[in-house]
Design an enzyme around this catalytic site. Sequence first.
Site, mmCIF file in Angstrom:
data_model
loop_
_atom_site.group_PDB
_atom_site.id
_atom_site.type_symbol
_atom_site.label_atom_id
_atom_site.label_comp_id
_atom_site.label_asym_id
_atom_site.label_seq_id
_atom_site.Cartn_x
_atom_site.Cartn_y
_atom_site.Cartn_z
ATOM 1 N N ASP A 32 0.980 -1.047 -0.209
ATOM 2 C CA ASP A 32 0.123 0.112 0.020
ATOM 3 C C ASP A 32 0.967 1.228 0.053
ATOM 4 O OD1 ASP A 32 -1.890 1.908 0.323
ATOM 5 O OD2 ASP A 32 -2.321 1.482 2.571
ATOM 6 N N SER A 35 0.026 4.213 2.888
ATOM 7 C CA SER A 35 0.221 4.165 4.394
ATOM 8 C C SER A 35 1.475 3.848 4.334
ATOM 9 C CB SER A 35 -0.812 2.938 4.937
ATOM 10 O OG SER A 35 -0.633 1.712 4.609
ATOM 11 N N ASN A 37 2.684 1.734 7.819
ATOM 12 C CA ASN A 37 2.971 0.845 8.527
ATOM 13 C C ASN A 37 2.814 -0.596 8.198
ATOM 14 O OD1 ASN A 37 1.816 3.398 10.157
ATOM 15 N ND2 ASN A 37 2.796 2.010 11.450
ATOM 16 N N TRP A 39 1.670 -4.468 9.282
ATOM 17 C CA TRP A 39 0.893 -5.258 10.530
ATOM 18 C C TRP A 39 0.326 -6.436 9.906
ATOM 19 C CZ3 TRP A 39 -3.783 -6.771 10.152
ATOM 20 C CH2 TRP A 39 -4.833 -6.102 8.972
ATOM 21 N N TYR A 75 -11.547 -0.799 12.216
ATOM 22 C CA TYR A 75 -12.130 -1.506 11.229
ATOM 23 C C TYR A 75 -13.599 -0.970 11.193
ATOM 24 C CZ TYR A 75 -13.534 -5.638 8.865
ATOM 25 O OH TYR A 75 -14.201 -6.706 7.953
ATOM 26 N N ASP A 216 -1.881 5.824 -5.155
ATOM 27 C CA ASP A 216 -2.095 5.024 -3.988
ATOM 28 C C ASP A 216 -2.583 3.776 -4.634
ATOM 29 O OD1 ASP A 216 -2.667 3.769 -1.607
ATOM 30 O OD2 ASP A 216 -4.685 4.820 -1.441
ATOM 31 N N THR A 219 -5.719 2.136 -3.110
ATOM 32 C CA THR A 219 -7.012 2.538 -3.477
ATOM 33 C C THR A 219 -7.271 2.158 -4.793
ATOM 34 O OG1 THR A 219 -6.942 4.752 -2.080
ATOM 35 C CG2 THR A 219 -8.534 4.564 -4.016
#
Lengths: 323, 43
Positions: A32, A35, A37, A39, A75, A216, A219
């Site tokens: 992505d 963003s 991070n 995880w 979420y 992006d 998206t």
Amino acid sequence: VSSEPLENYMDNEYFGTITIGTPPQEFSVLFDTGSSNLWVPSVYCSSTSCGNHNRFNPSASSSFVSTSQSVEIAYGTGSMTGILGYDTVNVAGINVVNQIFGLAETEPGDFFYYMPFDGILGLAFPSISSSGATPVFDNMMSEGLVAQDLFSVYLSNNGQSGSFVLFGGVDSSYTTNGISWIPLSAETYWQISMDRYMNLNGEAVACTSGCQAIVDTGTSLLAVPNNALSIIQSTFGANSNGEISCSVASTLPDVVFYINGQAFPVPPSAYVIQSNGYCTLGFEGIDIPTQSGEIWILGDIFIRQYYVIFDRANNMVGLSPLS
Amino acid sequence: CFHKVPLRKGKSLRQTLREHGLLERYLREHPYNPASKFYSSGG
């Protein structure tokens, strides 16, 4: 507490595999560029929903280092919570040691069961990273793990095979039509200044005085300010849901994004989505308050038309037409 | 010396929820907002 929202990832379709830990544990992640991070779910999440995904087990990794810092993954109306930890992350054969990442521990509801990927690997700048966690690509650069401080993305137009993220280089077989280099307007997202958006017959109908655009991969559609969306739908004769007659879809002209003085067309075969006998424009409304003007998001619909080079060394985005 | 991650194309969450008849409930309980990640990141 850092926060990573998930609900806006419901249209994403492209995923790749990474491993974390020693010995390696495998995860499917969304790469992505919107963003920063990394995880993944962890074994501490024991619900049925989490059970449908690969979960990281810290105790099974000899290289894992725990922290006491929490992470929250929003979420929709719920959230996933977890902790931050460090471990070796392998991406495309590159071993990034002591990479910080989020280990999700709780999950919000049954919908997560159907999420097609396990986690997210952010490729934007550290300035927007939650908890100040160093992004994976920043560690690749600082540790000298990539030949060049850039990565590139190709999304196959037929969407079936051949798509990739390439770290540390540019595949010249995808740049035979030349590369247009665009300077970044901010080092946060992969943000650039857009001159205007032209619709049908070369008429500038939105972003007429310039605006900002973010490239992006996280998206799926072309996300535009709501006032621009109304104008765009109107010029296409679409209804408020963006639906148009399929009989005219193939006769529509390209839409054109003017960026850095150059035209970047997107054909109707890319921006009209056909599904179950209905045709819908691949635009969605988005309003992000910003001091730098209105924001447009150039998602996968745009990226499928261009081989995109994300150049951290020179803070540029390179676009090479694929057809 | 390329480090390439192949990407595979799968069904999106929206497609899967639609197939299971869960999309309407999902959107009712979790209003879709593509801007949410840009709000939260503070960018």
